[in-house]
Enzyme design. Structure first.
Site, PDB file in Angstrom:
ATOM      1  N   ARG A  26      -5.666  -8.258  -8.747  1.00  0.00           N
ATOM      2  CA  ARG A  26      -6.797  -9.078  -9.165  1.00  0.00           C
ATOM      3  C   ARG A  26      -7.351  -8.453 -10.439  1.00  0.00           C
ATOM      4  O   ARG A  26      -7.411  -7.224 -10.545  1.00  0.00           O
ATOM      5  CB  ARG A  26      -7.839  -8.999  -8.039  1.00  0.00           C
ATOM      6  CG  ARG A  26      -8.987  -9.930  -8.127  1.00  0.00           C
ATOM      7  CD  ARG A  26      -9.763  -9.868  -6.800  1.00  0.00           C
ATOM      8  NE  ARG A  26      -9.037 -10.514  -5.736  1.00  0.00           N
ATOM      9  CZ  ARG A  26      -9.061 -11.828  -5.491  1.00  0.00           C
ATOM     10  NH1 ARG A  26      -9.821 -12.614  -6.211  1.00  0.00           N
ATOM     11  NH2 ARG A  26      -8.352 -12.351  -4.514  1.00  0.00           N
ATOM     12  N   LEU A  27      -7.730  -9.287 -11.381  1.00  0.00           N
ATOM     13  CA  LEU A  27      -8.307  -8.752 -12.625  1.00  0.00           C
ATOM     14  C   LEU A  27      -9.679  -8.151 -12.334  1.00  0.00           C
ATOM     15  O   LEU A  27     -10.488  -8.748 -11.629  1.00  0.00           O
ATOM     16  CB  LEU A  27      -8.494  -9.874 -13.645  1.00  0.00           C
ATOM     17  CG  LEU A  27      -7.441 -10.083 -14.703  1.00  0.00           C
ATOM     18  CD1 LEU A  27      -7.916 -11.170 -15.671  1.00  0.00           C
ATOM     19  CD2 LEU A  27      -7.117  -8.809 -15.464  1.00  0.00           C
ATOM     20  N   ILE A  28      -9.918  -6.977 -12.892  1.00  0.00           N
ATOM     21  CA  ILE A  28     -11.237  -6.356 -12.736  1.00  0.00           C
ATOM     22  C   ILE A  28     -12.217  -7.075 -13.679  1.00  0.00           C
ATOM     23  O   ILE A  28     -11.929  -7.280 -14.855  1.00  0.00           O
ATOM     24  CB  ILE A  28     -11.160  -4.851 -13.090  1.00  0.00           C
ATOM     25  CG1 ILE A  28     -10.208  -4.120 -12.136  1.00  0.00           C
ATOM     26  CG2 ILE A  28     -12.545  -4.216 -13.074  1.00  0.00           C
ATOM     27  CD1 ILE A  28     -10.657  -4.027 -10.693  1.00  0.00           C
ATOM     28  N   HIS A  60       1.401  -0.054 -13.294  1.00  0.00           N
ATOM     29  CA  HIS A  60       2.049  -1.368 -13.457  1.00  0.00           C
ATOM     30  C   HIS A  60       3.555  -1.162 -13.581  1.00  0.00           C
ATOM     31  O   HIS A  60       4.003  -0.302 -14.350  1.00  0.00           O
ATOM     32  CB  HIS A  60       1.498  -2.060 -14.704  1.00  0.00           C
ATOM     33  CG  HIS A  60       2.081  -3.416 -14.923  1.00  0.00           C
ATOM     34  ND1 HIS A  60       1.686  -4.518 -14.181  1.00  0.00           N
ATOM     35  CD2 HIS A  60       3.050  -3.845 -15.761  1.00  0.00           C
ATOM     36  CE1 HIS A  60       2.391  -5.572 -14.585  1.00  0.00           C
ATOM     37  NE2 HIS A  60       3.226  -5.188 -15.537  1.00  0.00           N
ATOM     38  N   GLY A  81       0.791  -1.241   0.000  1.00  0.00           N
ATOM     39  CA  GLY A  81       0.000   0.000   0.000  1.00  0.00           C
ATOM     40  C   GLY A  81       0.814   1.278   0.000  1.00  0.00           C
ATOM     41  O   GLY A  81       0.303   2.335   0.374  1.00  0.00           O
ATOM     42  N   THR A  82       2.062   1.215  -0.469  1.00  0.00           N
ATOM     43  CA  THR A  82       2.866   2.442  -0.396  1.00  0.00           C
ATOM     44  C   THR A  82       2.419   3.483  -1.427  1.00  0.00           C
ATOM     45  O   THR A  82       2.559   4.679  -1.181  1.00  0.00           O
ATOM     46  CB  THR A  82       4.379   2.153  -0.549  1.00  0.00           C
ATOM     47  OG1 THR A  82       4.650   1.648  -1.852  1.00  0.00           O
ATOM     48  CG2 THR A  82       4.861   1.173   0.499  1.00  0.00           C
ATOM     49  N   ASN A  83       1.900   3.056  -2.565  1.00  0.00           N
ATOM     50  CA  ASN A  83       1.347   4.036  -3.513  1.00  0.00           C
ATOM     51  C   ASN A  83       0.092   4.688  -2.934  1.00  0.00           C
ATOM     52  O   ASN A  83      -0.104   5.897  -3.076  1.00  0.00           O
ATOM     53  CB  ASN A  83       1.029   3.384  -4.863  1.00  0.00           C
ATOM     54  CG  ASN A  83       2.245   3.318  -5.763  1.00  0.00           C
ATOM     55  OD1 ASN A  83       2.632   4.305  -6.369  1.00  0.00           O
ATOM     56  ND2 ASN A  83       2.859   2.147  -5.825  1.00  0.00           N
TER      57      ASN A  83
END
Ligand code: GAR
Length: 188
Positions: free
Chosen positions: A92-94, A110, A12-14
């Site tokens: 996870r893919l949306i 990404h 969660g750093t972004n």
């Protein structure tokens, strides 16, 4: 104020960086309604609490389908009148449910120079392939894995003595500049 939701699965750093920039006034006119995570014990959850925002934790495998999971997520997004979804290490893919509801309004970051090295371990893939540069890409999300329209990219060198950890850190440093800039430009 434009309301956004941030989705994360890991450190969660972004997410943390975006919250800090909003607090400092460097990212204006944006309100994060909540952190959404599919990993209830991930470090991003602690960060969400530290920023005093709502954290929605989901356990996807407890649903009978991806659609059922995403309908639950969507109900929360609609409750909070979220306009944009910002994926920040959401692994996870949306699926179609969220894609239909937020068409053209989901961003992802990404850690590679897409279209190179899609999918998992993009940093390791670039390193193991002997590249001498890599970077990070912000793109719109579509149904594919890291295939949506590219918005912006930033590059960094790969050094001979890099490990995955040193390279990951160099890429994340780029991301902390790149993502807020794109969010400001696109979302606002
Ligand atoms: C970031 O480097 C992001 O680019 C990457 O995960 C990391 C999350 O770090 N995303 C992907 O690989 C998506 N396919 P963070 O949790 O510390 O922000």
């Amino acid at each position: 104020m434009v309301k956004i939701a941030i989705f994360a699965s890991g450190s969660g750093t972004n997410f943390d960086n975006i919250m800090r920039r909003i607090a400092k006034g460097e990212l204006a006119h944006i309100e994060v309604t909540a952190l959404y995570t599919d990993q209830p014990t991930a470090p991003c959850v602690t960060l969400g609490h530290e920023h005093h925002i709502t954290v929605h934790t989901f356990t996807p495998k407890s649903y009978h389908s991806k659609e059922a999971y995403e309908l639950d997520v969507l109900a929360k997004l609609q409750d909070e009148q979220v306009e944009w979804i910002v994926l920040a290490g959401y692994m996870r893919l949306i699926g179609q449910t969220l894609l239909d509801a937020y068409e053209g309004k989901i961003l992802n970051i990404h850690p590679s120079l897409l279209p190179k090295y899609k999918g998992i371990d993009a940093v390791g893939q670039a390193l193991n392939n002997g590249e001498n540069e890599t970077g990070s890409t912000v793109h719109y999300v579509d149904a594919g894995m890291d295939t949506g329209q590219i918005i912006a990219q930033r590059t960094c060198p790969i050094y001979q003595d890099d490990t995955k950890a040193t390279l990951e850190n160099r890429i994340k440093a780029l991301e902390y500049e790149l993502y807020p800039e794109v969010i400001q430009e696109i979302i606002q």
